[in-house]
Design an enzyme around this catalytic site. Structure first.
Site, PDB file in Angstrom:
ATOM      1  N   ILE A  35     -22.683  11.368   1.577  1.00 30.90           N
ATOM      2  CA  ILE A  35     -22.991  10.053   2.130  1.00 30.90           C
ATOM      3  C   ILE A  35     -22.598   9.940   3.594  1.00 30.90           C
ATOM      4  CG2 ILE A  35     -22.624   7.569   1.833  1.00 30.90           C
ATOM      5  CD1 ILE A  35     -24.278   9.020  -0.356  1.00 30.90           C
ATOM      6  N   GLY A  36     -21.653  10.747   4.055  1.00 27.04           N
ATOM      7  CA  GLY A  36     -21.342  10.704   5.484  1.00 27.04           C
ATOM      8  C   GLY A  36     -19.944  11.156   5.828  1.00 27.04           C
TER       9      GLY A  36
ATOM     10  N   GLU B 142     -17.618  12.581  10.273  1.00 27.92           N
ATOM     11  CA  GLU B 142     -17.082  11.367  10.893  1.00 27.92           C
ATOM     12  C   GLU B 142     -15.580  11.428  11.184  1.00 27.92           C
ATOM     13  OE1 GLU B 142     -18.320   7.983   8.572  1.00 27.92           O
ATOM     14  OE2 GLU B 142     -20.318   8.811   8.273  1.00 27.92           O
TER      15      GLU B 142
ATOM     16  N   LYS C 222       0.842  -1.207   0.000  1.00 20.27           N
ATOM     17  CA  LYS C 222       0.000   0.000   0.000  1.00 20.27           C
ATOM     18  C   LYS C 222       0.876   1.255   0.000  1.00 20.27           C
ATOM     19  CE  LYS C 222      -2.963   2.553   3.238  1.00 20.27           C
ATOM     20  NZ  LYS C 222      -4.077   2.983   2.365  1.00 20.27           N
TER      21      LYS C 222
ATOM     22  N   HIS D 252     -14.434   6.908  -5.958  1.00 24.02           N
ATOM     23  CA  HIS D 252     -13.337   5.948  -5.956  1.00 24.02           C
ATOM     24  C   HIS D 252     -12.268   6.294  -6.998  1.00 24.02           C
ATOM     25  CE1 HIS D 252     -16.318   3.707  -3.657  1.00 24.02           C
ATOM     26  NE2 HIS D 252     -15.310   3.031  -3.167  1.00 24.02           N
TER      27      HIS D 252
ATOM     28  N   CYS E 188     -23.548   0.659  -2.078  1.00 26.11           N
ATOM     29  CA  CYS E 188     -22.595   1.018  -3.127  1.00 26.11           C
ATOM     30  C   CYS E 188     -21.902  -0.197  -3.693  1.00 26.11           C
ATOM     31  CB  CYS E 188     -21.550   2.000  -2.599  1.00 26.11           C
ATOM     32  SG  CYS E 188     -20.574   1.378  -1.218  1.00 26.11           S
TER      33      CYS E 188
ATOM     34  N   GLU F 219     -24.639   3.873  -5.461  1.00 31.23           N
ATOM     35  CA  GLU F 219     -23.602   4.081  -6.471  1.00 31.23           C
ATOM     36  C   GLU F 219     -24.234   4.061  -7.850  1.00 31.23           C
ATOM     37  OE1 GLU F 219     -21.507   2.744  -9.803  1.00 31.23           O
ATOM     38  OE2 GLU F 219     -22.604   1.273  -8.613  1.00 31.23           O
TER      39      GLU F 219
END
Length: 772
Positions: free
Chosen positions: A446-447, A499, A27, A709, A658, A680
């Site tokens: 969405i949040g 959040e 990653k 994304h 989604c 989505e």
């Protein structure tokens, strides 16, 4: 070969292994490459080091045959698209100029070129890039990656088996390319694709492959006679090739059903099947088909998708039964170990006795090796391991963690009325319009908002004791204030608090519920460089105290606009956790739903008028066989209604889903009885809006107009065009404007620009409607 000699020949293997490295080295290297801090050569070096480390770990554990080709920089289905030359036309120039950069452009898109669509890999939380095919698609073989990785393993002196995604599954996973008629069936390209696989198999044989594994998981789903005939033809032709290695065709995630005799009779040398609970029917079906005389059977008896220790004696019993059904029986996990974390050893915060209940990828390889040894040499050679395993299983079964009488009593007392709103949707909608006073085409997100380095540092500082709870709270409040101010300035109608306090949409709640275990290092790949730490649902679930109310109340105090309360739904809490395997999923879902019901009611009592309960996993958890759908959907929709039905009619309940195929669960979406659903839709060009319209979905919906994304910023006109497309399916009075998903993984500059364009698009289309 007799059963006794078949047992003596038993070997241990795996289908695939986690890619990320013990500290998510992959990653970090990939994201460094994207930001220009890591060169392509350095990234490739990291990949080679991780592959070598994985193979050495497997070999040292006693695995006799290691997989190659399962490693990926982003996704193995995308790798297959490259392998067969099915590069979309819009990406060909980028791939031709820079193969690695073009590869990532297909996965993530660029500012000028859209990426491939992304969706869930069967019923897992892994995402794959959907192949785009059409009648003009020309396949060309490119075995470079597969051959190179095989040679790397052979150079280390290892017995290696390349793994390919099978041609039938590849085509069944594909979709018509943009501009191709929607009724085009990619499987019609099979005869064009098979020669490419023949060329790749020849290259692998020339490189030294004794065996090649070809994965066909799509065959565990319901398949038409035409699709089964295609599979039969594919493996008849592949099997007839003279220039190839021996072939092991693998399926997993469920029972093969009608496809089993097709593969059992195919002219290939081996078959790999799932014999865990999900694939238990394969044993009887294999016997009914006459077994695999003269062939190799790889028996997946260790669960590759969950983290509980294997019942070794039960698995040995299954293996003993299989000995009479094949020429050779080898032992494996039920699927690639990609779907579980790497190692339990770094977990310092889980009680040692409880840790012994768990098996991550490294521990599963030990279980596989132990079973192979017991099968080949007799149970006396593994007596100590069997005794320890019995003790671990008994410890878990008798633990008070797994049994809370108060939780079970409350769940048993639930009635049907508890899962129904007090008024029908039409009456609720009128009350909500009056209460909320929202404009036509209301905008929201969405949040989540971007999780900055400062936020991650704040959480790390709190854990390390560098700041106290009060200092942490001030940092979070400052972030919430910034997010609310931005949304008000941008003109968003229904706000969120962003959040900032949450590490993950499931883990955050799991850490506050009894019955859950949280890991510190249990990373599992979701897509690309997105890794999650699924919590472990170990026991009965309850909520000791409010989890989100203080943060939501604070955000609401900063604005006169409605602020959504944000929760993760019960099905997703199960789907994105490692669930307990000692009771039916429906019972566990009811426990989680009751805990969330308490939170929903407390949010409403604190003045929250809009509450979103996300269920992105509702579709992905759908069983792979249609016969199993009704029972699942019954408990899944009941669980959602149970947690949302205790509120007043004028409190608006949202949900979100989604990156899945929704067409076959539209009725279940309706059965949730949510007031608003966001889904989505950007990459699929509003397909879900058309599916909702075809069903006659009567409630409000927000098909996404911004693909989060991808790092690209959609223009206002692009978002407006998607919105106009959505209006062809959903009336304006029931259409919301929102992104596809949460913004946690995005950076602030692209988030600001994209949301400003989203609001501008909504205003433009709102104006067009007013003028018409």
């Amino acid at each position: 070969m007799t059963p006794k000699s078949a047992a003596a020949a038993a070997r241990a293997t795996v289908y695939g292994y986690p890619r990320q490295g013990p500290n998510r080295e992959l990653k970090k290297a990939i994201e460094g490459y994207w930001k220009g801090r890591v060169t392509a050569d350095a990234l490739r070096t990291t990949g080679a080091e991780l592959r070598r480390s994985n193979w050495q770990q497997l070999t040292e554990a006693g695995i006799h045959e290691v997989p190659t080709g399962d490693f990926s920089y982003y996704d193995h289905v995308l790798d297959t698209t490259v392998m067969v030359g099915a590069i979309p036309e819009r990406h060909r120039a980028a791939v031709g100029a820079d193969a690695l950069g073009g590869y990532f452009a297909m996965a993530r898109g660029t500012q000028d070129v859209a990426p491939l669509e992304m969706t869930k890999w069967f019923d897992t939380n892994y995402h794959y890039l959907v192949p785009e095919l059409g009648p003009d698609t020309v396949f060309t073989a490119d075995s470079t990656k597969q051959v190179a990785e095989l040679k790397e393993a052979l150079a280390l002196g290892l017995t290696a088996r390349p793994v390919l995604l099978g041609p039938v599954t590849y085509l069944l996973l594909a979709k018509p390319a943009p501009g191709v008629p929607a009724d085009f069936e990619p499987l019609t390209l099979l005869d064009r694709l098979l020669p490419v696989y023949a060329e790749i198999l020849a290259d692998l044989r020339a490189a030294g492959a004794e065996w090649v594994q070809i994965d066909e998981p799509a065959l565990v789903q319901d398949r038409t006679p035409a699709e089964l005939n295609a599979a039969e033809r594919a493996y008849r032709e592949i099997g007839a090739l003279t220039d190839r290695s021996r072939l092991l065709v693998a399926s997993y995630f469920d029972r093969l059903g009608d496809a089993l005799p097709v593969l059992a009779k195919a002219p290939v040398e081996g078959l790999a099947l799932d014999f865990t609970e999900s694939g238990a029917a394969n044993l009887d079906a294999l016997a009914a088909a006459g077994g695999l005389p003269g062939k190799r059977l790889v028996a997946g008896v260790v669960n590759g998708r969950n983290i509980w220790v294997n019942d070794l004696e039960k698995s040995l019993s299954t293996l003993a039964t299989l000995l009479g059904l094949a020429d050779r029986v080898d032992v494996a996990a039920s699927c690639s170990l990609l779907h579980v974390p790497l190692d339990t050893a770094p977990e310092r915060d889980i009680e040692p006795q409880i840790l012994r209940w768990l098996a991550f990828a490294k521990q599963k390889t030990v279980e596989i090796v132990t079973l192979a040894k017991g099968l080949a040499q007799g149970t006396g050679t593994i007596a100590a391991e069997l005794a320890a395993n019995r003790a671990d299983l008994a410890s878990r079964a008798g633990s008070p963690i797994t049994h809370d009488p108060a939780v079970r009593s409350r769940a048993a007392a639930v009635t049907e009325a508890d899962g129904r709103r007090s008024q029908p949707y039409t009456e609720r909608a009128a009350a909500q319009r009056t209460h909320l006073g929202l404009p036509l085409l209301p905008t929201t997100t969405i949040g989540s908002f971007p999780q900055t380095g400062e936020l991650r540092t704040a959480r790390a500082d709190l854990r390390a004791g560098r700041i106290d709870a009060a200092g942490y709270e001030e940092r979070i409040k400052a972030e919430i204030q910034e997010v609310v101010t931005f949304q008000e300035k941008t003109g968003i109608d229904v706000l969120v608090h962003g959040e900032p306090e949450r590490n993950d949409m499931v883990q955050y709640f799991a850490e506050q519920l009894t019955g859950y275990l949280a890991t510190q290092h249990g990373w599992v790949q979701s897509y690309g460089t997105r890794y999650v730490r699924p919590p472990i649902l170990a026991g009965d679930i309850s909520r000791p105290e409010p989890m989100t109310v203080p943060w939501t109340r604070y955000a609401q105090s900063l604005t006169s606009r409605p602020v959504k309360g944000m929760l993760t739904g019960p099905v997703t809490m199960l789907a994105w956790s490692f669930v307990r395997d000692d009771q039916p999923l429906g019972e566990t879902a009811r426990q989680v739903a009751l805990a969330l019901r308490d939170e929903v009611n407390d949010l409403e009592a604190a003045g929250t008028s809009v509450i979103q309960v996300d269920e992105p996993a509702l579709r992905e958890t759908l069983p792979l066989r249609a016969a199993d759908h009704p029972a699942y959907l019954a408990w899944a929709t009941e669980a959602f209604r149970l947690c949302t039905s205790g509120v007043r009619p004028d409190t608006q309940i949202h949900t979100h889903m989604c990156y899945a195929e929704f067409g076959d669960i539209v009725q279940a979406i309706d059965d949730l009885d949510a007031d608003v659903i966001s889904l989505e839709a950007a990459r699929s060009h509003m397909q879900v809006a058309r599916e909702l319209a075809a069903h006659g979905y009567p409630r409000e919906a927000g098909p996404g107009v911004y693909d989060i994304h991808s790092p690209r910023v959609p223009s206002a006109e692009e978002a407006a065009d998607l919105l106009r497309t959505g209006l062809k399916a959903i009336p304006a009075e029931r259409l919301w404007v929102n992104p596809d998903c949460g913004l946690k993984t995005r950076d602030w500059p692209e988030t600001r620009a994209s949301l400003e364009n989203l609001v501008a698009a909504a205003r433009a289309v709102r104006g067009e409607l007013s003028a018409s």
